[in-house]
Design an enzyme around this catalytic site. Sequence first.
Site, PDB file in Angstrom:
ATOM      1  N   ASP A 116     -43.825 -46.850  44.634  1.00  0.00           N
ATOM      2  CA  ASP A 116     -44.300 -48.171  45.049  1.00  0.00           C
ATOM      3  C   ASP A 116     -43.248 -49.269  44.912  1.00  0.00           C
ATOM      4  O   ASP A 116     -43.567 -50.452  45.070  1.00  0.00           O
ATOM      5  CB  ASP A 116     -45.551 -48.552  44.247  1.00  0.00           C
ATOM      6  CG  ASP A 116     -46.771 -47.772  44.719  1.00  0.00           C
ATOM      7  OD1 ASP A 116     -46.931 -47.616  45.943  1.00  0.00           O
ATOM      8  OD2 ASP A 116     -47.547 -47.319  43.872  1.00  0.00           O
ATOM      9  N   ASP A 175     -49.898 -44.490  52.052  1.00  0.00           N
ATOM     10  CA  ASP A 175     -49.471 -45.799  51.543  1.00  0.00           C
ATOM     11  C   ASP A 175     -47.943 -45.919  51.463  1.00  0.00           C
ATOM     12  O   ASP A 175     -47.371 -47.005  51.561  1.00  0.00           O
ATOM     13  CB  ASP A 175     -50.018 -46.060  50.131  1.00  0.00           C
ATOM     14  CG  ASP A 175     -51.401 -45.499  49.878  1.00  0.00           C
ATOM     15  OD1 ASP A 175     -51.760 -44.503  50.526  1.00  0.00           O
ATOM     16  OD2 ASP A 175     -52.115 -46.036  49.033  1.00  0.00           O
TER      17      ASP A 175
HETATM   18  N1  GLY Z   1     -52.429 -46.920  46.378  1.00  0.00           N
HETATM   19  C1  GLY Z   1     -52.425 -48.133  47.043  1.00  0.00           C
HETATM   20  C2  GLY Z   1     -53.754 -48.556  47.522  1.00  0.00           C
HETATM   21  O1  GLY Z   1     -54.694 -48.532  46.767  1.00  0.00           O
HETATM   22  O2  GLY Z   1     -53.871 -48.936  48.636  1.00  0.00           O
END
Ligand code: GLY
Length: 399
Positions: A116, A175
């Site tokens: 992330d 994501d």
């Molecule tokens: N893992 C990122 C989201 O919850 O969108």
Amino acid sequence: MSKILFNTLCIGLFLLSLFSCRTAESESWVDKALKNAEKQSLLMAKKIESMDGRLPRSTTDSDSLVTSASDWWCSGFFPGSLWLLYENNPDPEIRKYAELFTGRLHKEQYNETTHDLGFMMYCSYGNAYRIMKEDSCRSILVNASESLSKRFNVKVGCIQSWEPWGELHFPVIIDNMMNLEMLLWASKETGDNRFGEIAVSHADKTMLNHFRDDNSSYHVVDYLPETGEVAFKGTNQGYSDDSAWARGQAWGLYGYVMMFRETRNPRYLEMAHRIARFILDHPRLPEDKVPYWDFDSPNIPDDFRDSSAAAVIASALLELSSYSDAEQAEEYFSVAEKQLLTLASDVYTAEPETNGCFILKHGVGNMPADSEIDAPLSYGDYYYIEALLRYKNLKKGNS
Ligand code: GLY
């Protein structure tokens, strides 16, 4: 002056005044929404200023603020929101807080334990560098890109999202498309093609393995790291392995629009249009265009909406509209406009000082984990502000 000329002038002036009224009308709600976002964000900034190293995350059931440390995946969104608001209104107080909260992520540039990092560092330092052009931000972003690149596996062709757990070996989630923008930036900025090659490889592999025939996406694809073979396709945050988790569709859409912007590869644009069609044509997309948390939840229509998914989709559709023919552009633009008008209404926008000082209500973080349901989310706020600014700029460009 002849009578004909006089009449023509009058009609011209009348039409001009009608047009300016329309423009002013359409701008007034967006400016009001941005002013409200600024007010609420400054209240948030003052609330957490003295909380050492903390950043806003969500609220408890009783509306109290929940904060996180800088290593939480959402840590960059609040500083990023402040930079966007500063861009809209260059007020020194907003800048002061944008710098303060961006600085709280400083050590994350060396964090190799999370995929992330793009979300975290590009929303905070990325916006700071784009707006302020400070060299210190540049080197932090290059270091962060190095850290993120360490999670790339050549055999798989992707960046690893999570460490192996349960039955999963090398999980990659949709994501993760959002983390590629920082790598593409680093490639252009440093001239080191490695970063861009990783981003392109990841986007191509995701296009190959994450999407179903109807252009919806799985949340999780698991790979065998030794061979690159796909071991599992399913979900972690969605309703079921075969369902279309709303925010996952939003991340995919945004990710491929961004990939097209950065590479101009028409395959990415085609993918973005296909994802957009899945979302826009879905029979369970409500009239106000704010999706339920999962398009396949069996509880629809008695289920939670996800304001964060709507904000991400709106922002992506607005950009996609600028790469589309007139008819498509109009459709994308009007859906995004509807989403933003809905989000800007009292139903979704919190009164100042309520909602833990977040802007939007009614997001869904992680339903299966029973976490952050019908709650504010810092990423909902970030993409909402970004979408409002994109909307405003497109309106300006069109008028
Ligand atoms: N893992 C990122 C989201 O919850 O969108």
